[in-house]
Every structure is written in C-alpha cells, then in structure tokens.
Design a protein around this motif. Sequence first.
Motif, PDB file in Angstrom:
ATOM      1  N   UNK A   1       6.696  -9.834  -2.976  1.00  0.00           N
ATOM      2  CA  UNK A   1       8.016 -10.412  -2.690  1.00  0.00           C
ATOM      3  C   UNK A   1       8.055 -10.984  -1.273  1.00  0.00           C
ATOM      4  N   UNK A   2       7.474 -10.265  -0.343  1.00  0.00           N
ATOM      5  CA  UNK A   2       7.447 -10.738   1.046  1.00  0.00           C
ATOM      6  C   UNK A   2       6.660 -12.045   1.152  1.00  0.00           C
ATOM      7  N   UNK A   3       5.483 -12.086   0.527  1.00  0.00           N
ATOM      8  CA  UNK A   3       4.650 -13.295   0.605  1.00  0.00           C
ATOM      9  C   UNK A   3       5.301 -14.467  -0.122  1.00  0.00           C
ATOM     10  N   UNK A   4       5.945 -14.191  -1.241  1.00  0.00           N
ATOM     11  CA  UNK A   4       6.654 -15.254  -1.960  1.00  0.00           C
ATOM     12  C   UNK A   4       7.761 -15.839  -1.087  1.00  0.00           C
ATOM     13  N   UNK A   5       8.458 -14.974  -0.370  1.00  0.00           N
ATOM     14  CA  UNK A   5       9.536 -15.438   0.513  1.00  0.00           C
ATOM     15  C   UNK A   5       8.999 -16.254   1.689  1.00  0.00           C
ATOM     16  N   UNK A   6       7.711 -16.081   1.995  1.00  0.00           N
ATOM     17  CA  UNK A   6       7.088 -16.848   3.079  1.00  0.00           C
ATOM     18  C   UNK A   6       6.503 -18.169   2.592  1.00  0.00           C
ATOM     19  N   UNK A   7       6.667 -18.465   1.303  1.00  0.00           N
ATOM     20  CA  UNK A   7       6.241 -19.765   0.792  1.00  0.00           C
ATOM     21  C   UNK A   7       4.954 -19.760  -0.006  1.00  0.00           C
ATOM     22  N   UNK A   8       4.439 -18.583  -0.339  1.00  0.00           N
ATOM     23  CA  UNK A   8       3.215 -18.486  -1.139  1.00  0.00           C
ATOM     24  C   UNK A   8       3.563 -18.115  -2.580  1.00  0.00           C
TER      25      UNK A   8
ATOM     26  N   UNK B   1       1.435  -8.641   9.929  1.00  0.00           N
ATOM     27  CA  UNK B   1       0.018  -8.699  10.292  1.00  0.00           C
ATOM     28  C   UNK B   1      -0.805  -9.247   9.136  1.00  0.00           C
ATOM     29  N   UNK B   2      -0.456  -8.855   7.913  1.00  0.00           N
ATOM     30  CA  UNK B   2      -1.151  -9.370   6.737  1.00  0.00           C
ATOM     31  C   UNK B   2      -0.934 -10.869   6.599  1.00  0.00           C
ATOM     32  N   UNK B   3       0.300 -11.318   6.813  1.00  0.00           N
ATOM     33  CA  UNK B   3       0.600 -12.748   6.729  1.00  0.00           C
ATOM     34  C   UNK B   3      -0.209 -13.528   7.757  1.00  0.00           C
ATOM     35  N   UNK B   4      -0.301 -13.006   8.971  1.00  0.00           N
ATOM     36  CA  UNK B   4      -1.085 -13.677  10.014  1.00  0.00           C
ATOM     37  C   UNK B   4      -2.547 -13.777   9.603  1.00  0.00           C
ATOM     38  N   UNK B   5      -3.077 -12.704   8.995  1.00  0.00           N
ATOM     39  CA  UNK B   5      -4.470 -12.716   8.560  1.00  0.00           C
ATOM     40  C   UNK B   5      -4.685 -13.723   7.431  1.00  0.00           C
TER      41      UNK B   5
ATOM     42  N   UNK C   1       5.135 -24.708  -0.936  1.00  0.00           N
ATOM     43  CA  UNK C   1       4.132 -23.781  -1.451  1.00  0.00           C
ATOM     44  C   UNK C   1       2.899 -23.888  -0.561  1.00  0.00           C
ATOM     45  N   UNK C   2       2.611 -22.831   0.176  1.00  0.00           N
ATOM     46  CA  UNK C   2       1.508 -22.850   1.125  1.00  0.00           C
ATOM     47  C   UNK C   2       0.195 -22.400   0.503  1.00  0.00           C
TER      48      UNK C   2
END
Length: 235
Positions: free
Chosen positions: A22-29, A110-114, A3-4
């Motif tokens: 869903x995308x952010x959850x899959x990235x660990x948030x 791009x949102x994830x990078x930000x 969990x980031x």
Amino acid sequence: MDNYGTILLVEDDESLAQWVADYLNNQGYTTHVCVRGDQVIAMVKSLSPDIVLLDVMLPGQDGISVCRELRQFYQKPIVMLTAKDEEMDEVIGLEVGASDYVIKPVRPRALLARIKAMLRASNDSAAGNNDDDNSIRVGNLSIDTQARKVLLQGEEVNISSAEYLLLHFLASNAGEVVSRDAVFKATKGREYDGLDRSVDVLISALRKKFNDDPQHPEKIKTIWGKGYLLVPSAW
C-alpha cells in the motif's frame, strides 16, 4: 498518479506485505504481492517486474534458491530482504545474484530510497549498453555489453548480475583507482553508508572466478583508504 515502475514483493507475512505494498502503491509504483517462494518464477515471467523484493525465509521455496533460479533469465534488480544479523544470508544472496539487500524490519522510506536507487542504477546500466562499441576490452578480458557476457581468453565466465555491474564499472575505469563511494553510486545508485559489505563480497567473488589470489591479488586490487583498482597489465 504517475507509474514509476512495477514491483513484485515476495513476503509471506501477508499483513506486512500488504502494508508495504500500500505504501509503495501510494508512492506511484504498481506493486504485486507473492507470499510463497514456489510461485515467484511464474509471477516474474507473467508480470515482468522492474524490480523484485525477495524475502529469504519463504514457504514452498526459500528466497536464496528462488534468486538463483531467477538469475537464469531475469536480469533486473533483485533486492533480498534479510533478517537482522543474518550476515550469511546476505553473502549467499549476493553470490547467487542478488543486486542488493535490505535488513528487516523494513522501514518504508529507507526501502523506497533503495528501490529508487536500484532502478536508477539499472536504467543507467541499460542506457550504457547502447554504446556504438558494444564491448570493453582489457587485455584478455572482454565484456560484451549488449549480451552482458564476460569472456576471459575467449572462454565465457559465468557471473551474477551484481558481479557484472561491478566488473563493468571497474573495467570501464581500468588503470584508475575508484573509490568505494563511486562504486556504490555506479552499481547501486546510492552512497556508501560506511557499513555495507556487499562490494567486498562481490570483489571476493570476482577474484575467485578469475583465479586472482585473494591474499595477493593482481587483477583486482584493494587500495587501502582509497578504493579499488582493476590492473590492465594483469589480464
């Protein structure tokens, strides 16, 4: 999965919000969705998110007024989501305390990078506030890094979170010209993209609050082609 951090995504387009979540959850948030502006304050107080992604156009209460209200108690990053070409929203958002902005339509990577950049900058700033000497002094300017308060000649100056990060960086390097790219890395956790005007907006806001003539500034100077300079003798 690790969990980031916890994200509060405020977006009234429910299908878009769920897709991004869903995308952010899959990235660990851990991502929570809010679809109304008048529900944000209660959710932030309940969830204590590490970052708020806040759309400008919302039912119940607009994002600009929500951001202003949040900044009365919430010091972590707020990233405004603004419609393309709505430059005034970006400027007003920064003035009321937004940390950064992303122009819609949202591109997930791009949102994830930000998000990663803003959380990194926020964590670095928090770590920097644990110095043995919890203040920075430049002439009559004093920055209490523990309480995140700014005083000029003993009087507190009310500044936004984004303005504080910028002033803190400039004051930490008083007397030295700092490049625009260095400012972006220190305050936003990312490199300057050649187009973003947010630092210019924040510099202008700081000059107003410290009565620094925008036409002939003495306290915070723009050194064309090089960057910015906080002049110690002017304070």
